[in-house]
Design an enzyme around this catalytic site. Sequence first.
Site, PDB file in Angstrom:
ATOM      1  N   CYS A 102       1.083  -1.058   0.128  1.00  0.00           N
ATOM      2  CA  CYS A 102       0.103   0.036  -0.177  1.00  0.00           C
ATOM      3  C   CYS A 102       1.001   1.187  -0.042  1.00  0.00           C
ATOM      4  O   CYS A 102       2.003   1.190   0.659  1.00  0.00           O
ATOM      5  CB  CYS A 102      -0.744   0.075   1.114  1.00  0.00           C
ATOM      6  SG  CYS A 102      -2.131   1.262   1.350  1.00  0.00           S
ATOM      7  N   LEU A 130      -8.255   8.566  -4.454  1.00  0.00           N
ATOM      8  CA  LEU A 130      -7.580   9.154  -5.655  1.00  0.00           C
ATOM      9  C   LEU A 130      -8.229  10.751  -5.388  1.00  0.00           C
ATOM     10  O   LEU A 130      -9.308  10.939  -5.324  1.00  0.00           O
ATOM     11  CB  LEU A 130      -8.159   8.759  -6.953  1.00  0.00           C
ATOM     12  CG  LEU A 130      -7.084   9.410  -7.986  1.00  0.00           C
ATOM     13  CD1 LEU A 130      -7.021   8.380  -9.297  1.00  0.00           C
ATOM     14  CD2 LEU A 130      -7.858  10.653  -8.672  1.00  0.00           C
ATOM     15  N   GLU A 131      -7.308  11.557  -5.287  1.00  0.00           N
ATOM     16  CA  GLU A 131      -7.597  12.988  -4.939  1.00  0.00           C
ATOM     17  C   GLU A 131      -7.084  14.218  -5.642  1.00  0.00           C
ATOM     18  O   GLU A 131      -5.843  14.126  -6.080  1.00  0.00           O
ATOM     19  CB  GLU A 131      -7.092  13.359  -3.375  1.00  0.00           C
ATOM     20  CG  GLU A 131      -7.991  14.349  -2.762  1.00  0.00           C
ATOM     21  CD  GLU A 131      -7.815  14.218  -1.072  1.00  0.00           C
ATOM     22  OE1 GLU A 131      -8.545  13.756  -0.438  1.00  0.00           O
ATOM     23  OE2 GLU A 131      -6.617  14.575  -0.539  1.00  0.00           O
ATOM     24  N   HIS A 189      -3.868   6.741  -3.169  1.00  0.00           N
ATOM     25  CA  HIS A 189      -3.398   5.803  -2.333  1.00  0.00           C
ATOM     26  C   HIS A 189      -4.018   4.596  -2.492  1.00  0.00           C
ATOM     27  O   HIS A 189      -5.105   4.629  -2.490  1.00  0.00           O
ATOM     28  CB  HIS A 189      -3.951   6.690  -1.067  1.00  0.00           C
ATOM     29  CG  HIS A 189      -3.800   5.599   0.160  1.00  0.00           C
ATOM     30  ND1 HIS A 189      -4.567   5.732   1.181  1.00  0.00           N
ATOM     31  CD2 HIS A 189      -2.641   4.715   0.392  1.00  0.00           C
ATOM     32  CE1 HIS A 189      -4.205   4.894   2.155  1.00  0.00           C
ATOM     33  NE2 HIS A 189      -2.853   4.273   1.776  1.00  0.00           N
ATOM     34  N   ASN A 200       3.916  -0.321   3.141  1.00  0.00           N
ATOM     35  CA  ASN A 200       3.677  -2.012   3.888  1.00  0.00           C
ATOM     36  C   ASN A 200       4.507  -2.524   2.836  1.00  0.00           C
ATOM     37  O   ASN A 200       4.203  -3.230   1.928  1.00  0.00           O
ATOM     38  CB  ASN A 200       2.442  -2.351   3.500  1.00  0.00           C
ATOM     39  CG  ASN A 200       1.023  -1.951   4.637  1.00  0.00           C
ATOM     40  OD1 ASN A 200       1.514  -0.948   5.512  1.00  0.00           O
ATOM     41  ND2 ASN A 200       0.036  -1.941   4.553  1.00  0.00           N
ATOM     42  N   SER A 248      -2.948  16.608   3.017  1.00  0.00           N
ATOM     43  CA  SER A 248      -1.747  15.680   2.901  1.00  0.00           C
ATOM     44  C   SER A 248      -0.551  16.564   2.949  1.00  0.00           C
ATOM     45  O   SER A 248      -0.509  17.645   2.483  1.00  0.00           O
ATOM     46  CB  SER A 248      -1.903  14.888   1.705  1.00  0.00           C
ATOM     47  OG  SER A 248      -3.164  14.159   1.650  1.00  0.00           O
ATOM     48  N   HIS A 300       3.426   7.546   7.908  1.00  0.00           N
ATOM     49  CA  HIS A 300       2.712   7.016   6.498  1.00  0.00           C
ATOM     50  C   HIS A 300       1.567   7.965   6.511  1.00  0.00           C
ATOM     51  O   HIS A 300       1.000   8.182   4.968  1.00  0.00           O
ATOM     52  CB  HIS A 300       2.651   5.739   6.426  1.00  0.00           C
ATOM     53  CG  HIS A 300       1.288   5.331   6.835  1.00  0.00           C
ATOM     54  ND1 HIS A 300       0.945   5.276   8.175  1.00  0.00           N
ATOM     55  CD2 HIS A 300       0.308   4.547   6.140  1.00  0.00           C
ATOM     56  CE1 HIS A 300      -0.209   4.508   8.421  1.00  0.00           C
ATOM     57  NE2 HIS A 300      -0.540   3.984   7.238  1.00  0.00           N
ATOM     58  N   GLY A 322      -3.379   8.256  10.637  1.00  0.00           N
ATOM     59  CA  GLY A 322      -3.503   7.296  11.747  1.00  0.00           C
ATOM     60  C   GLY A 322      -5.026   7.335  12.281  1.00  0.00           C
ATOM     61  O   GLY A 322      -5.413   8.526  12.863  1.00  0.00           O
TER      62      GLY A 322
END
Length: 466
Positions: A99, A207-208, A237, A332, A370, A389, A392
Amino acid sequence: MIDIKKFNLKKISQAEWVIDDKNLKRKIKIFATEDLLKEMDEEVFYQARNVAFLPGLFGDVYVMPDAHSGYGAPIGTVFAMDEKEGYVAPGAVGYDINCGMRLITTNLTTKEILPFIEKLVNKLFEKIPVGIGRSGFLKINKNELKNLVEKGVPYLIEKFGLGWEEDIKHIEEEGVVKNADFSKVSKEAIERGISQLATLGSGNHYLEIQKVDKIFDEKTAKSLGIFAKNQITVMIHCGSRGFGHQICSDYLRLFEKNLSHFKIQISDRQLACAPINSSLGKDYLSAMSCAVNFAFVNRQAITYQVRKVFEEVLGEDSKTLSMNLVYDVAHNVAKFETHHQKKLLIHRKGATRSFPDQAVIIGGSMETGSFLLLGKEEAMKKSFGSTAHGSGRTMSRAKAKKLIGGEKLINQLKEKGIYVRTASFSGLAEEAGFAYKNIEKVVKSVELAGLSKPIAYFKPIGNIKG
């Protein structure tokens, strides 16, 4: 809120803590400001202690500021194993192998894009399948899948033309982990993965379309393609879909069955492990590497679709629009790297590589934003070149859904200037902003700890989710 005394946490600096317990094989170091530390669920510390009991560890166990409890090991955990004497633990890599995050620039401004935002998001939603079990546009046979997961992004670009040659140097490992062996992948994983390339998936994947809201280091930002506030970017992501999930499931079962064979004593069966140099350990690493490459190829194929959609909606070539790849980074994964003059197997679960001057992407929730950061030399000494990452989670998906409905949330987001398309209102509610930690505090923690430094901050204006 956790009790600092209960877990014998000692403060080293403003954003560094240590659990130094003589009963543990290794120390546990946590990178977080005190307020973020206290927000962590207690299970994080129990699971981190279990990790610190694993055989073959080299150095300390590290926990990132965005940590929350996961399968076996906390999401937000980093540790190293000696190449010759160490072990590999699939549960400490995770089900969604590789990921990761990808950031793409444009030369467009918010003013230029807003008249097209709904059309862009709708077209992206149409062209890039989201949700569970969806199939992508890339129709391949088993032999082509073998080549893609063994040869990665360079093969995808060379054979299928899905990308630009210059994309390759902007991907971790240049888009291919070398020791992938398709023969170590099960029939079930192949059946699940063969139709899922170029798909986003569900859960927290997104997707942004974003706008640059703040730039903290103009010189570095420009070198990465970020030139001004209100510049439009695209962030992706996602991971290895059902292919990676099945590989993890397959090998976890095998590892659990073989615990007695290897005479391994562990605190939690979810951390079942095998010697790196055993046939089982080698087989897992070969299959896992296939999933790593699958995810790199997946994000590359999605990037191809993003560029095509922008071309179709805006009537301009994607190269003219400067739709360049800033970076693609995994969070990951288990990979062999050299640290402290030794070849080590670094496990990063919900943690990002943060090598000196390497771009780092920390994704937030769809309501907040982000960050783009840069890796620091200090991280090589402190965390095996690793950082956080994402934001959370602070609560379960079930609890988030009880607090807000998906339809209400989508309307609230639209009022904030964020246009969202989703395959599931229930899934959308799970990802509400209040279900996540404050990303600015997470980034402040890794900055104070010297793991990475912030370069730019992005806010969402359009989003597609599973």
